[in-house]
Design an enzyme around this catalytic site. Structure first.
Site, short mmCIF file in Angstrom:
data_model
loop_
_atom_site.label_atom_id
_atom_site.label_comp_id
_atom_site.label_asym_id
_atom_site.label_seq_id
_atom_site.Cartn_x
_atom_site.Cartn_y
_atom_site.Cartn_z
CB THR A 134 -0.89 -0.02 1.27
OG1 THR A 134 -1.46 1.27 1.46
CG2 THR A 134 -0.09 -0.36 2.52
CG ASP A 135 -1.19 4.97 -0.88
OD1 ASP A 135 -1.71 4.30 0.03
OD2 ASP A 135 -1.80 5.86 -1.51
CD GLU A 136 -3.43 3.29 4.26
OE1 GLU A 136 -3.38 3.33 5.49
OE2 GLU A 136 -4.48 3.03 3.64
CE1 TYR A 160 -3.13 -2.72 5.73
CE2 TYR A 160 -3.21 -0.36 5.25
CZ TYR A 160 -3.19 -1.68 4.82
OH TYR A 160 -3.25 -1.96 3.47
CE LYS A 164 0.25 -4.64 2.92
NZ LYS A 164 -0.15 -5.99 2.37
P1 NAD Z 1 -9.48 -7.47 2.35
O1 NAD Z 1 -9.45 -7.21 3.82
O2 NAD Z 1 -10.72 -7.21 1.58
O3 NAD Z 1 -9.07 -8.99 2.06
C1 NAD Z 1 -8.04 -9.63 2.74
C2 NAD Z 1 -8.20 -11.13 2.53
O4 NAD Z 1 -7.11 -11.79 3.22
C3 NAD Z 1 -9.50 -11.70 3.10
O5 NAD Z 1 -10.10 -12.56 2.16
C4 NAD Z 1 -9.05 -12.47 4.34
O6 NAD Z 1 -9.87 -13.59 4.63
C5 NAD Z 1 -7.64 -12.89 3.94
N1 NAD Z 1 -6.77 -13.14 5.10
C6 NAD Z 1 -6.62 -12.33 6.18
N2 NAD Z 1 -5.77 -12.90 7.05
C7 NAD Z 1 -5.38 -14.09 6.50
C8 NAD Z 1 -4.50 -15.12 6.94
N3 NAD Z 1 -3.87 -15.05 8.12
N4 NAD Z 1 -4.31 -16.18 6.13
C9 NAD Z 1 -4.96 -16.26 4.93
N5 NAD Z 1 -5.82 -15.33 4.49
C10 NAD Z 1 -6.02 -14.23 5.28
O7 NAD Z 1 -8.25 -6.63 1.78
P2 NAD Z 1 -8.08 -5.89 0.36
O8 NAD Z 1 -8.62 -4.51 0.49
O9 NAD Z 1 -8.56 -6.77 -0.71
O10 NAD Z 1 -6.49 -5.78 0.30
C11 NAD Z 1 -5.72 -6.84 -0.26
C12 NAD Z 1 -4.26 -6.45 -0.20
O11 NAD Z 1 -4.04 -5.24 -0.91
C13 NAD Z 1 -3.74 -6.21 1.23
O12 NAD Z 1 -2.45 -6.74 1.32
C14 NAD Z 1 -3.73 -4.70 1.35
O13 NAD Z 1 -2.73 -4.28 2.27
C15 NAD Z 1 -3.39 -4.28 -0.06
N6 NAD Z 1 -3.90 -2.96 -0.49
C16 NAD Z 1 -5.22 -2.63 -0.29
C17 NAD Z 1 -5.68 -1.39 -0.73
C18 NAD Z 1 -7.13 -0.99 -0.58
O14 NAD Z 1 -7.49 0.16 -0.89
N7 NAD Z 1 -8.02 -1.87 -0.17
C19 NAD Z 1 -4.80 -0.49 -1.35
C20 NAD Z 1 -3.46 -0.88 -1.54
C21 NAD Z 1 -3.03 -2.12 -1.10
P1 TYD Z 2 -10.79 3.88 4.53
O1 TYD Z 2 -11.77 3.48 3.49
O2 TYD Z 2 -10.85 3.24 5.87
O3 TYD Z 2 -9.33 3.72 3.88
P2 TYD Z 2 -7.88 4.20 4.45
O4 TYD Z 2 -7.99 4.54 5.88
O5 TYD Z 2 -7.03 3.00 4.22
O6 TYD Z 2 -7.49 5.37 3.58
O7 TYD Z 2 -10.93 5.45 4.74
C1 TYD Z 2 -10.78 6.36 3.68
C2 TYD Z 2 -10.82 7.76 4.27
O8 TYD Z 2 -12.13 8.00 4.79
C3 TYD Z 2 -9.85 7.95 5.45
O9 TYD Z 2 -9.32 9.28 5.39
C4 TYD Z 2 -10.74 7.80 6.66
C5 TYD Z 2 -12.08 8.31 6.19
N1 TYD Z 2 -13.27 7.65 6.81
C6 TYD Z 2 -14.29 8.43 7.39
O10 TYD Z 2 -14.21 9.68 7.40
N2 TYD Z 2 -15.35 7.79 7.94
C7 TYD Z 2 -15.46 6.43 7.96
O11 TYD Z 2 -16.47 5.89 8.51
C8 TYD Z 2 -14.43 5.64 7.35
C9 TYD Z 2 -14.51 4.15 7.34
C10 TYD Z 2 -13.36 6.31 6.79
#
Ligand code: NAD
Ligand code: TYD
Length: 354
Positions: A134-136, A160, A164
């Site tokens: 992630t960019d975070e 988090y 990562k």
């Molecule tokens: P998500 O929470 O929707 O899915 C995570 C999946 O991992 C779930 O299906 C969960 O059951 C599985 N999981 C969790 N712990 C596990 C374990 N111990 N063993 C096996 N499986 C396990 O997450 P997402 O939003 O789809 O993100 C997927 C990846 O992309 C993550 O690594 C996240 O850090 C990265 N990412 C997410 C975003 C975003 O905006 N959602 C952006 C950049 C990177």
């Molecule tokens: P989120 O979807 O949790 O992603 P991330 O924290 O990984 O960026 O949140 C996106 C943005 O929205 C973040 O700045 C937090 C804000 N946010 C709210 O203001 N209210 C909410 O209920 C949630 C879940 C997020």
């Protein structure tokens, strides 16, 4: 049936993972796609209903932290490529329960790396361990025109992002120390179908539909850079096949939005698609206490990926958000299954009987 490659995708029942699994299963019928997922609260096999019967798809329920099972899986399926997405992914949960994040994101990634190293045993030909991050990890930007590049110093602030960042370092350490072929990508916030409704966009769409308050953290001024999830999956496909081994790529769509502005777009889109008069749901906006350590701004510079591999987003944001809102409104059964907790009961029943 014999396949040209055996690819392990972890976290494939989650939001982004399900899009990656779907893309690979449909696009590469000669690849065997093994989706490994623990099915935590965030994993949902309903995300993959359309491909679950395909002959090149196998689902395995397991925990990436279970090293013996990971070793058996690598040997049993002769895995030659890994796309690692399994993680705990929600910042608010990490603030309440950092240990779970360290366990899965750090120790789980290490367990997978070590299982891959043991199975591949120095024969790196045709192997790849691709880690999705992630960019975070880069921390927070100010309100200026700076962007995160691949050389921005890591500066994570939440449990988090700290977990990562640690996992990214372990992946690079396996490349530098043992010569394992690895890749890391750092992507901006994703949006689109199948996202768990604890994240901003699906949570707010569902709350608007039900006339529930929309909890805006702080003043709603934090900025996030949003990418349509299918475009992220497309980028993963390109990088998995053509990325330079050992390298890092940032993935993003140059699409920054202040939270309150994106919230207004969501409200007006939901109201319009539900046939409500403009402004009907504006009163649901509720300012609440800010998230602890809330990063001010994220913004990705993805010019390297464009220049080297020709990837760019396929969708304009206006089109992506319209499709997304429509998808959630059209899939209320998917949402209800989650918010009622029914989907988890189903797995517990299914796996208890095995
Ligand atoms: P998500 O929470 O929707 O899915 C995570 C999946 O991992 C779930 O299906 C969960 O059951 C599985 N999981 C969790 N712990 C596990 C374990 N111990 N063993 C096996 N499986 C396990 O997450 P997402 O939003 O789809 O993100 C997927 C990846 O992309 C993550 O690594 C996240 O850090 C990265 N990412 C997410 C975003 C975003 O905006 N959602 C952006 C950049 C990177
Ligand atoms: P989120 O979807 O949790 O992603 P991330 O924290 O990984 O960026 O949140 C996106 C943005 O929205 C973040 O700045 C937090 C804000 N946010 C709210 O203001 N209210 C909410 O209920 C949630 C879940 C997020």
């Amino acid at each position: 049936m014999s396949f040209s490659r055996n690819i392990l995708i972890t976290g494939g029942a989650g939001f982004i993972g399900s899009h990656v699994v779907r893309l690979f299963v449909n696009k590469y019928p000669d690849y065997h796609i093994i989706n490994l997922d623990k099915l935590t609260y965030a994993g949902n096999l309903a995300n993959l209903k359309d491909i679950e019967d395909k002959p090149n798809y196998t689902f395995v329920r397991a925990d990436i932290c279970d090293f013996d099972t990971m070793c058996a899986l690598f040997a049993g399926h002769r895995i030659d490529g890994v796309i690692h997405l399994a993680a705990e992914s929600h910042v608010d949960r990490s603030i309440k329960d950092p240990f779970t994040f360290a366990r899965t994101n750090v120790m789980g990634t290490l367990s997978l790396l070590q299982a891959a190293k043991r199975a591949w045993n120095g024969d790196w030909e045709g192997k790849l361990f691709y880690h999705i991050s992630t960019d975070e990890v880069y921390g927070a930007l100010q309100f200026d025109d700076t962007l995160f590049t691949e050389t921005t110093k890591y500066d994570p602030h939440s449990p988090y992002s700290a977990s990562k960042a640690s996992s990214d370092h372990f992946v690079r350490a396996y490349h530098d120390t043992y010569g394992m072929p690895t890749l890391v990508t750092n992507c901006s916030n994703n949006y689109g179908p199948y996202q768990f409704p604890e994240k901003l966009i699906p949570l707010f769409i569902n709350n608007i539909r039900h006339g529930k308050p929309l909890p805006v953290y702080g003043k709603g001024e934090n900025v996030r850079d949003w990418l349509y999830v299918v475009d992220h999956a497309r980028a993963i496909d390109v990088i998995f096949h053509r990325g330079k081994v050992g390298d890092t790529y940032n993935i993003g769509g140059f699409n920054e939005w202040k939270n309150i502005d994106i919230i207004k777009v969501i409200i007006s889109t939901v109201d319009r698609l539900l046939g409500n008069a403009p402004g009907t749901s504006d009163h649901l906006i509720t300012y609440v206490t800010d998230r602890a350590g809330h990063d001010l701004r994220y913004a990705i510079d993805s010019r390297k990926l464009k220049a080297e591999l020709g990837w760019g987003p396929s969708l304009q944001f206006e089109e992506g958000i319209e499709k997304t809102v429509k998808w959630y409104l059209d899939h209320q059964d998917w949402m209800d299954n989650i918010t009622s907790g029914e989907y988890e009961k189903y797995y517990e029943e299914m796996y208890r009987n095995r």
